[in-house]
Scaffold this active site. Structure first.
Site, PDB file in Angstrom:
ATOM      1  N   ASP A  98       0.852  -1.180   0.000  1.00 17.20           N
ATOM      2  CA  ASP A  98       0.000   0.000   0.000  1.00 17.20           C
ATOM      3  C   ASP A  98       0.892   1.235   0.000  1.00 17.20           C
ATOM      4  O   ASP A  98       1.760   1.378   0.855  1.00 17.20           O
ATOM      5  CB  ASP A  98      -0.887  -0.011   1.254  1.00 17.20           C
ATOM      6  CG  ASP A  98      -2.277   0.504   0.971  1.00 17.20           C
ATOM      7  OD1 ASP A  98      -2.382   1.508   0.253  1.00 17.20           O
ATOM      8  OD2 ASP A  98      -3.254  -0.096   1.463  1.00 17.20           O
ATOM      9  N   ASP A 199      -2.998   4.641  -2.469  1.00 16.48           N
ATOM     10  CA  ASP A 199      -4.055   5.269  -1.691  1.00 16.48           C
ATOM     11  C   ASP A 199      -4.407   6.653  -2.257  1.00 16.48           C
ATOM     12  O   ASP A 199      -3.508   7.449  -2.556  1.00 16.48           O
ATOM     13  CB  ASP A 199      -3.560   5.401  -0.241  1.00 16.48           C
ATOM     14  CG  ASP A 199      -4.641   5.841   0.709  1.00 16.48           C
ATOM     15  OD1 ASP A 199      -5.646   5.130   0.825  1.00 16.48           O
ATOM     16  OD2 ASP A 199      -4.479   6.913   1.331  1.00 16.48           O
ATOM     17  N   GLU A 254      -6.253   3.855  -6.151  1.00 15.29           N
ATOM     18  CA  GLU A 254      -7.532   4.145  -5.500  1.00 15.29           C
ATOM     19  C   GLU A 254      -7.939   5.538  -5.957  1.00 15.29           C
ATOM     20  O   GLU A 254      -7.311   6.526  -5.576  1.00 15.29           O
ATOM     21  CB  GLU A 254      -7.393   4.100  -3.973  1.00 15.29           C
ATOM     22  CG  GLU A 254      -8.723   4.312  -3.287  1.00 15.29           C
ATOM     23  CD  GLU A 254      -8.611   4.686  -1.814  1.00 15.29           C
ATOM     24  OE1 GLU A 254      -9.536   4.383  -1.066  1.00 15.29           O
ATOM     25  OE2 GLU A 254      -7.602   5.305  -1.422  1.00 15.29           O
ATOM     26  N   HIS A 327     -11.065  -2.704   3.338  1.00 15.91           N
ATOM     27  CA  HIS A 327     -10.894  -2.224   4.713  1.00 15.91           C
ATOM     28  C   HIS A 327     -11.647  -0.923   4.981  1.00 15.91           C
ATOM     29  O   HIS A 327     -11.786  -0.517   6.129  1.00 15.91           O
ATOM     30  CB  HIS A 327      -9.404  -2.011   4.997  1.00 15.91           C
ATOM     31  CG  HIS A 327      -8.815  -0.902   4.185  1.00 15.91           C
ATOM     32  ND1 HIS A 327      -8.628  -1.012   2.820  1.00 15.91           N
ATOM     33  CD2 HIS A 327      -8.411   0.349   4.520  1.00 15.91           C
ATOM     34  CE1 HIS A 327      -8.132   0.120   2.356  1.00 15.91           C
ATOM     35  NE2 HIS A 327      -7.985   0.957   3.362  1.00 15.91           N
ATOM     36  N   ASP A 328     -12.121  -0.237   3.930  1.00 15.36           N
ATOM     37  CA  ASP A 328     -12.844   1.030   4.081  1.00 15.36           C
ATOM     38  C   ASP A 328     -14.348   0.870   3.905  1.00 15.36           C
ATOM     39  O   ASP A 328     -15.073   1.862   3.913  1.00 15.36           O
ATOM     40  CB  ASP A 328     -12.357   2.054   3.038  1.00 15.36           C
ATOM     41  CG  ASP A 328     -11.040   2.709   3.427  1.00 15.36           C
ATOM     42  OD1 ASP A 328     -10.734   2.751   4.635  1.00 15.36           O
ATOM     43  OD2 ASP A 328     -10.325   3.169   2.523  1.00 15.36           O
TER      44      ASP A 328
END
Length: 556
Positions: A98, A199, A254, A327-328
């Protein structure tokens, strides 16, 4: 057919804090991950996407990085990391890290220097502005509630933070910042990692002049307009030249606020930027006056419309990533399926079928392969997520939402739903830790756990394993074109995949009521490739689809 390993891969996302704890402190760690690699090898996944494990004060669970070249002490050491990477590669599993470079932690040495004085060499690594008419430089709101500006008394100026106040945004207009980021990425690539998940990468370029944003209905602050900014593609093409093109990597951006037209640029088949993007059009469906904080369900017609647009409009131009949760997001089973004891298993299998049969690279979020679901939180003190806690205080404090309603919204849509510990077995704390877990464990762990499911041939786990195995065997699942049938049907999602003279028909019942469907004549004589119920009878003609039934027919 432009074949690439990352198109044929299935990715498994690990949220390290909640995956496996090896030392009893209640927090998952790298050695815990290493100890469970045989499980992932058995499942059949090709790539692990690891949420951040860099040194961090943990204001936003590791997405606030204070040192990009060190490991968070709670997770272990760099030696532990190197051993984990080596063990993954021994099993034929690649690692995607990430990458969080829209912002750093306010404890990163760059920011510590930057805030010291206006003429510090690191000042321009971040975005500093003077007050405007005695208040913030503009009306932008943070993604985590409140203003996007924080006043710093040391130099009497404001710095920009699109997320938490402890996550100051980097100034990508500064070439020195870009060079630092690219050097760091090259350092990780030289270690042998296999790619990056980036991210909020669509937010790195800010609009010229930082103008006021439009205040949305029900909002208190203006929208920053920091998605798909004026220089974002220049920056990513520079990143590709300086780093990505030098290695055989998988990259996924993302991209909040990304349109299909923008995605064609980010993930263009010419390979100048990224391999693929995560788009949020699907998970943003059914948002209400207060954004994601709602109890609305996504109507199937909308779900199909969005999935189909991305399938058909990127065809031949850019590659899709396929996901229903991460995870979000809340657990996909609770959000898009039926997590009741009666239908949990068939519904989890149906959702997996619907997703894995599409064109794109599928992502499995840890525990989805077990049919894990949202965990009931009864009190605000049980939440750990900064976004949920801030939203509760902001919306109830302003009198906009009643506390009971807000708790219901948090239980349906909050990020902690996906962050409860992985359920390994029926021992205390689901076998995740011998200590006290950092967040509560799902109450159903005695029945829903990896040990039980690996032993049960009809489990969600073994169904996922079968889907993943089929994908390795069948080029049509990876490269076939997609066509939606019956777009107006509010209960069934039916589509075809075509590659040469091969065809698949995918039929998914998204309800608990039996539905009638007439199979097209072109599938007369087709055979069942996979289904979540025992099958009998003819493939073509009228058939009844049972509650949450999924059937895939293959022409021979």
């Amino acid at each position: 057919m432009d074949k690439k390993w990352w198109k044929e891969a299935v990715v498994y996302q690990i949220y390290p804090r909640s995956f496996m704890d090896s030392n009893g402190d209640g927090i998952g760690d790298l050695n815990g991950i290493t100890s469970r690699l045989d499980y992932l090898k058995d499942l059949g996944v090709d790539v692990i996407w690891l949420s951040p494990v860099y040194q961090s004060p943990n204001d936003d669970n590791g997405y606030d990085i204070s040192d990009y070249r060190a490991i968070m002490q709670e997770f272990g050491t760099m030696e532990d990391f190197d051993r984990m990477l080596s063990e993954m590669h021994k099993r034929g599993i690649r690692l995607v890290m990430d990458l969080v470079v829209n912002h750093t932690s306010d404890e990163h040495k760059w920011f510590v220097e930057s805030r010291k004085s206006k003429d510090n060499p690191y000042r321009d690594y971040y975005i500093w502005r003077d007050a405007k008419e005695g208040k913030e430089p503009n009306n932008w709101g943070s993604c985590f509630s409140g203003s996007a500006w924080k006043y710093d008394p040391q130099t009497e100026m404001y710095y920009l933070h699109l997320f938490s106040t402890k996550q100051p945004d980097l100034n990508w207009e500064n070439p020195a910042v870009r060079k630092e980021v690219f050097d760091m990425m090259n350092w990780w690539c030289e270690k042998g990692i296999d790619g990056f998940r980036m991210d909020v990468i669509s937010m790195i370029s800010k609009p010229e002049g930082l103008p006021d944003g439009k205040i949305p209905e029900g909002g208190l602050y203006g929208d920053s307009g920091c998605v798909n900014g004026p220089h974002v593609h220049e920056y990513l093409q520079e990143m590709n030249r300086e780093v990505l093109s030098k290695y055989d990597l998988m990259t996924v951006g993302e991209c909040a606020g990304v349109t299909i037209e923008e995605a064609e640029k980010y993930a263009s088949a010419d390979g100048k930027e990224l391999s693929m993007v995560f788009q949020f059009e699907l998970v943003d469906l059914a948002s209400g006056t207060y954004g994601k904080w709602t109890d609305k369900r996504v109507p199937l017609k909308d779900f199909k419309r969005v999935m189909t647009a991305w399938q058909t409009e990127l065809e031949g131009k850019a590659w899709n990533s396929l996901f229903l949760g991460n995870h979000d997001q809340p657990r996909c089973l609770s959000r898009f399926g039926d997590d009741s004891p009666e239908y949990r298993v068939v519904s989890a299998k149906m959702l997996a079928t619907c997703l894995h049969m599409m064109q794109g690279t599928p992502y499995v979020y840890q525990g989805d392969e077990l049919g894990m679901k949202n965990v009931p939180f009864h009190d605000l003190s049980e939440f750990r997520d900064i976004e949920s806690i801030n939203a509760f205080h902001e919306l109830t404090g302003a009198g906009k939402v009643a506390p009971d309603d807000m708790m219901r919204y948090l239980n349906l849509r909050g990020r902690d739903n996906a962050r409860t510990p992985m359920q390994w077995d029926d021992t205390a704390s689901a076998g995740f830790t011998t200590g006290t877990p950092w967040i509560k464990v799902g109450p159903d762990y005695e029945t829903v756990n990896a040990k039980n499911e690996m032993a049960d041939p009809d489990s969600v786990y073994n169904y996922y394993k079968k889907l993943i195995h089929l994908r390795k065997e069948k080029d049509i699942m990876v490269y076939g074109t997609y066509e939606l049938l019956d777009p107006e049907d509010e209960a069934l999602y039916v589509y075809t995949r075509t590659l040469g003279d091969q065809k698949l028909l995918v039929m998914c019942n998204f309800t608990k009521e039996e539905q009638e469907y007439t199979v097209p004549e072109t599938f007369a004589g087709a055979e069942v490739l996979i289904s979540n119920y025992p099958q009998s009878g003819a493939a073509a003609g009228a058939r009844k689809l049972r509650a949450y039934e999924a059937v895939v027919l293959e022409t021979k």
